[in-house]
Design an enzyme around this catalytic site. Sequence first.
Site, PDB file in Angstrom:
ATOM      1  N   GLU A 294      18.651 -61.421 -52.723  1.00 16.41           N
ATOM      2  CA  GLU A 294      18.271 -61.159 -51.333  1.00 16.41           C
ATOM      3  C   GLU A 294      19.401 -60.313 -50.780  1.00 16.41           C
ATOM      4  O   GLU A 294      20.488 -60.793 -50.488  1.00 16.41           O
ATOM      5  CB  GLU A 294      18.113 -62.486 -50.596  1.00 16.41           C
ATOM      6  CG  GLU A 294      17.275 -62.365 -49.354  1.00 16.41           C
ATOM      7  CD  GLU A 294      18.131 -62.375 -48.123  1.00 16.41           C
ATOM      8  OE1 GLU A 294      18.462 -61.255 -47.651  1.00 16.41           O
ATOM      9  OE2 GLU A 294      18.477 -63.455 -47.641  1.00 16.41           O
ATOM     10  N   CYS A 328      20.734 -60.577 -42.163  1.00 12.68           N
ATOM     11  CA  CYS A 328      20.201 -59.407 -42.875  1.00 12.68           C
ATOM     12  C   CYS A 328      18.798 -59.052 -42.409  1.00 12.68           C
ATOM     13  O   CYS A 328      18.294 -57.997 -42.769  1.00 12.68           O
ATOM     14  CB  CYS A 328      20.287 -59.589 -44.377  1.00 12.68           C
ATOM     15  SG  CYS A 328      19.504 -61.069 -44.878  1.00 12.68           S
TER      16      CYS A 328
HETATM   17  C1  SIN Z   1      20.171 -63.720 -44.138  1.00  9.92           C
HETATM   18  O1  SIN Z   1      20.689 -63.171 -43.198  1.00  9.92           O
HETATM   19  O2  SIN Z   1      20.567 -63.520 -45.290  1.00  9.92           O
HETATM   20  C2  SIN Z   1      19.043 -64.723 -43.977  1.00  9.92           C
HETATM   21  C3  SIN Z   1      18.401 -64.676 -42.665  1.00  9.92           C
HETATM   22  C4  SIN Z   1      17.339 -65.739 -42.477  1.00  9.92           C
HETATM   23  O3  SIN Z   1      17.087 -66.589 -43.342  1.00  9.92           O
HETATM   24  O4  SIN Z   1      16.733 -65.712 -41.421  1.00  9.92           O
END
Ligand code: SIN
Length: 521
Positions: A294, A328
């Site tokens: 991810e 992210c």
């Molecule tokens: C992330 O920022 O990696 C995950 C964000 C989320 O699960 O909402």
Amino acid sequence: MRFPTSTQLFSLPLRSTKPPFLRASLVYSRMASSSAFQALKDSSLIKTQGFIDGKWIDAKDGGKIIVTNPSTDEELGTVPEMGVAETKEAIEAASKAFKSWGKTTAKYRHDIMVKFFNLMTENADDLARIITLENGKAFAEAKGENTYSASFIEWFAEEAVRTYGEHIPCAFPGVRNVTIQQPVGVVSILTPWNFPSAMITRKVGAALAAGCTTVIKPPPETPFSALALIELARRAGVPDGVINVVTTQKNVSEVAKEMCENKIVKKVSFTGSTPVAKLLTGMAAQTLKKVSMEAGGNAPFIVFDDADIDQAIEGAIACKFRGTGQTCVCANRIYVQSGVYAEFASRLADRVAQFKVGDGLTDGTTHGPLIHHRAVEKVQSHINDAVSKGAQVLIGGSKLPRPGSFFAPTILSDVPSTALLNTEETFGPLAALTKFETEEEVIKLANDTDYGLAGYFFSRDIGRVWRVAEALEVGMVGTNTGMISQAQIPFGGVKESGLGREGAHGISEYMNTKFIAFGGL
Ligand code: SIN
């Protein structure tokens, strides 16, 4: 441009048997030195050692990592600076534990996970306080993260008992085709600091449910949340060796290499930046391991003339400024159609002006600091670059003059397409507004990136909603909402934002499908 070395990449601002498992073990760990943790209801949740084969342990050479509070720059405590030797031990412990954990019934694992979920809920205030102290996010948001984090354990407990196989009609007489699902084995888990708890449970929840065992490398910025979770998992009855934690900072390149290349490990799951995801995938490819990556995002957020502007403003606040812009899936580029541009920009600025930026443990704080000073410099560089190319600062624009890594929530208008932030994830509280005229033009702008994690848009035209949702080159779309994150969704990206899905369908990434032909009937 030269490709960065692995050491450079890992230092980039990133954004980790009584019958058989009932034996009580005498487990203790030294306390952290910081008085900040003394306000916890259960201060024994603070662990300052790594966790291997059910034992809290120090680094072999006694090395330490200093963990600081981003709101004050003060030291919170230390955890061990572990290396390859400890990582190998953790992998071997996980391999030994897999022999029995991988054979437990799904119901057995489900019941332990439900206990783990309950403990996370009962200890919510303490877990949130730890998140705020090491990550900086406002306490209310940290409580929200704990709820989100616990929901992965609850949801995957329910998934554990539904890992069905299938019967497939056979082409030959006298033979029956059947598939079963089996855990892949030992899983390496590398997590980021922006969700010190939820990014661990999103992966560990799936692994435990599937029957896998794990080695976790939490980020050096936020190890205490990871260690507190592991203490609760242990109290819930997760057996020795099923979850192991290796803390590291300086040795991260070697540790990550071992976690990805060791033949015993059968899967690698990572959340973090795209350059690191590429590096880890390359290492894991040497032994053809399964990977879930991810990686970075550069989310477009589009407001059409026909949008409900109230909804769009609230969506932008939630999506852009969650975690002070350090997720992210945060909006990175905000495109607003010309008919509503002026109204949207001024109303967004009014809302942002009401934020209370400060120490996350102070009453009323809505937004905390950035994770460290490197992050502050990056946000500033994106602002300076955009302004030098013609953007205007509507609000904010610079670091706050106080201790800690605080940056003023910022809105830029008239951001040109040549601005650096259009190609690089900012990972900070910077809302960059660009005006557009047509649907076709904005789709082109939105897709003009190597990333493809999330995208958002606001429109009340049902035809447009379908068209744009299908046209955005991303793994996840929010239409008329800025909040998409839940345990139950297939979380993941396309293009250079990653491989695989977590949450919904996520358990299958931790299992192999085995086909069995029953002949001779
Ligand atoms: C992330 O920022 O990696 C995950 C964000 C989320 O699960 O909402």
